[in-house]
Design an enzyme around this catalytic site. Structure first.
Site, short mmCIF file in Angstrom:
data_model
loop_
_atom_site.label_atom_id
_atom_site.label_comp_id
_atom_site.label_asym_id
_atom_site.label_seq_id
_atom_site.Cartn_x
_atom_site.Cartn_y
_atom_site.Cartn_z
N GLU A 87 74.85 -3.00 28.90
CA GLU A 87 74.56 -1.62 29.42
C GLU A 87 73.51 -1.32 30.05
OE1 GLU A 87 74.94 2.85 27.53
OE2 GLU A 87 73.81 1.32 26.56
N ASP A 89 73.57 -2.91 24.07
CA ASP A 89 73.29 -1.46 24.11
C ASP A 89 71.81 -1.30 24.77
OD1 ASP A 89 74.18 1.45 23.48
OD2 ASP A 89 72.18 1.40 22.13
#
Length: 700
Positions: free
Chosen positions: A486, A457
């Site tokens: 990400e 993330d």
């Protein structure tokens, strides 16, 4: 001494993190400059973790001395390529506002609202910035960001990055390492004119002098390998107007050669299924997930990605309060491991959401840092309130009123913890802290033996040097372990010994535009080829999707006809396709409870697509090829996929009315998705076919 890592390749003006690996937070580490180019004023950092910004092209060598010896970090700096560009926005494109509330954010400033403010000239906001050639997404935002922000993309002219790929073979008494170098779009060089620089990894006991370099090849004599016990890593970059992402091979003492950057073999053919953990079942527990594994089997997916499963005060889980135990509402660690084992029994791998750019504001270490406890004081990125974009009114708000995270220390005054966008409840941890690095490496180790990969993330918020350490650490434990980043928008730099798979935001945004009749269907082909133009190396893979836990449902945004074609595009184009839970069941809410009693026809459609991809090598591994075609609507597109002796033609229609597509190929009339014969006409060299949503045909 734990070595600080592989050689780094940058352009002048770019920053490189210098940090000891696997650090002891209580130890002392000191840096000094061993070598730098003439004319450079660069000095060594005075802290254990520092940042070097080369100011002159050439080679820099820094020595790190620690409790167990010394090691060298090398940086190869190439000429700077940044060019001054200007972002502009008419003032009336934003709703009524105070000009002092406007700032510009984007990857260039890590999306930090309020840090860079435009000037207002004759009703136009203007912001000057230096950026490398390419497309740069940025936003003009009000305050910390709102629904009224205006996002756009500016293209900086100039050549794209070249690309490189290394392979090796034994020839006579040496290992020959060959470089396939390819120019980027807009380059004035030819492939043959590109220079290739080879560097031996400083960690491996040999130096560059052992290589016999001739153009795009380097010979490593076998006799040189007699002095080493472990593989020797050789790195290389292609250089034209710019330098490429570096590639690397590891040469073993017996002369065998392994490619270091290649992704795990299993992910090349995989179909990923993302589960929003607190909405997948009514119970929202690992035990209930385990009972649904037969459903995952029925879909034919190979990998399930779970949104965060660790303790958190939120339903989405991205605010972590305990990194070493599962969330109490989801179940015990034993229950989680049982679910993973059940998936493995069905041939399904499990990817864990690793959230290490920030913690929850409720994390114990944030409380200790805010209170000025010595061992935690610099655990987060703290900035003087006077240098922030915040007002005294902001400081009057408490945590419950969504006030900014802050502290007051007598010797430092009022400080605000850094956070991205308007994410006030997830302050950024400080990777300049040895304690943070040690802690997060322990987190990486904690779950690596339980799951098969990490989806990372906000990967763009964590330093490259740390990701390179994570990559090496996990590669040593399990070469099949997956790393998915990400990074939005994606960045080729994360493909250099860091991540195997990258979010494909380019195709996602294009599919939304096509589904909303804002772009022709053929634009998906340009989007699918964008990684080459952006300088991604050929070993990189891209996760392709039509929705996820951060985006609106495609069905709700674009309608059912477009959704079927978009899902088919994801499953028939090159890359790693991802389905978001409920997509196949007709879900319209992006984090809604899984509609188990939902759309069975849509589910059958997705099952057929997944099965076709699994059964046809050309759909999973085939190269994307242009196809001469003609369609009676801009909502339709056709392309080919080639793998070895198989070629398939894919025809897609995003529109509500059936499309007629004519293409230059003779085909077998059996649709590989449905298994049925399709309505088509052919004269032996040209075929006309009617397409509702998707047709996949094998050429005759």
């Amino acid at each position: 001494m734990r070595h600080p890592g592989p050689p780094r390749f940058v352009a002048v003006g770019e920053s490189v993190e210098l940090a000891p690996r696997d650090p002891d937070p209580k130890a002392t580490y000191r840096w000094r400059v061993l070598e730098k180019p003439d004319g450079s004023d660069l000095e060594a950092p005075e802290t254990a973790v520092g940042h070097a910004e080369p100011d002159v092209p050439g080679t820099y060598r820094f020595e790190c001395a620690g409790p167990d010896g010394t090691a060298v970090q090398r940086i190869r700096a190439f000429p700077g390529v940044r060019r001054e560009t200007t972002f502009e926005l008419e003032r009336d494109e934003l709703p009524d506002h105070n000009p002092g509330d406007v700032s510009v954010i984007g990857p260039f400033n890590e999306h930090l609202a309020g840090r860079d403010r435009p000037r207002l000239e004759d009703g136009t906001y203007v912001f000057d910035v230096e950026l490398p050639p390419g497309d740069h997404r940025h936003g003009f935002v009000l305050g910390e960001g709102s629904e009224h922000d205006v996002w756009t993309e500016t293209t900086v002219p100039g050549p794209a990055r070249p690309r490189i790929r290394l392979d090796g073979r034994v020839e006579d008494d040496a290992v020959v390492i060959g470089a396939e170098a390819t120019t980027g779009d807009g380059s004035e060089f030819t492939d043959d004119e590109l220079a290739v620089e080879f560097l031996v990894d400083d960690r491996d006991g040999l130096d560059d002098g052992v290589l016999e370099v001739d153009g795009h090849e380097a010979r490593l004599p076998l006799r040189a390998l007699e002095s080493v016990d472990d593989p020797v890593r050789v790195h290389a970059v292609a250089v034209g107007e710019r330098h490429s992402v570096a590639d690397c091979v590891a040469v073993s003492p017996d002369g065998s050669v392994d490619r270091v950057n290649d992704p795990p073999a299993w992910i090349r053919d995989a179909v990923v299924y993302e589960v929003f953990v607190r909405s997948f079942t009514d119970e929202g527990t690992f035990e209930s997930f385990e009972r649904r594994v037969p459903y995952l089997e029925s879909l034919g997916v190979d990998c399930v990605w779970l949104t965060p499963v660790l303790e958190s005060p939120t339903t989405h889980g991205y605010h972590t309060t305990d990194y070493f135990d599962t969330a109490s509402d989801l179940g015990s660690r034993d229950a989680f491991e049982s679910f993973v084992e059940r998936c493995h029994e069905s041939g399904i791998r499990v990817v864990f959401d690793l959230v290490i750019n920030h913690t929850a504001r409720e994390h114990a270490n944030f409380d200790l840092s805010a209170a000025g406890v010595d061992d935690y004081a610099d655990w987060y990125v703290w900035e003087p309130f006077e240098e922030s974009h915040l007002t005294e009114h902001d400081l009057e708000k408490g945590r419950d009123e969504y006030g900014p995270p802050r502290r007051y220390l007598p010797d430092r005054g009022t400080e605000v913890a850094q956070y991205y966008f308007n994410w006030r409840n997830i302050p950024n941890v400080n990777y300049d802290s040895l304690a943070v690095r040690r802690y997060m490496l322990d987190v990486v180790d904690e779950w690596a033996d339980v799951v098969d990969g990490y989806r990372c993330d906000v990967a763009w918020g964590v330093p490259h040097g740390f990701w390179k350490e994570v990559h090496d650490r996990l590669e040593g434990r399990d070469p099949e372990f997956l790393l998915l980043d990400e990074t939005i928008p994606r960045d080729p730099a994360y493909a250099e010994a860091e991540f195997d798979v990258h979010y494909d935001t380019t195709l996602y945004w294009t599919l939304v535009d096509v589904g909303n009749d804002e772009a022709p269907a053929e634009s998906i082909l340009e989007a699918a080829r964008a990684p080459d133009r952006e300088g991604f190396p050929d070993w990189s893979l891209h996760m392709r999707y039509i929705e996820n836990h951060d985006e609106d449902r495609y069905l709700e945004t674009c309608g059912p006809h477009a959704q079927r074609a978009a899902a088919a595009a994801v499953l028939t184009l090159p890359g790693v396709p991802m389905l978001y839970y409920g997509q196949e069941r007709g879900a319209t809410g992006y984090r809604q409870l899984m509609p188990w009693e939902g759309d069975g026809e849509s589910t059958a459609f997705h099952r057929r697509l997944v099965a076709a991809r699994r059964s046809e090598p050309a759909l999973s591994r085939g190269a994307l090829r242009d196809l001469a075609y003609d369609a009676d609507t801009d909502a339709a597109v056709a392309f080919a996929r080639d793998h070895e002796d198989q070629r398939v033609v894919v025809a897609l229609n995003f529109g509500e009315v059936p499309a007629t597509i004519t293409f230059d190929a003779a085909v077998d009339p059996t649709d590989l998705v449905t298994g049925n014969s399709v309505d088509c006409e052919t004269d032996g060299s040209e075929t006309m076919v009617t397409v509702d949503d998707v047709v996949v045909l094998e050429t005759a």
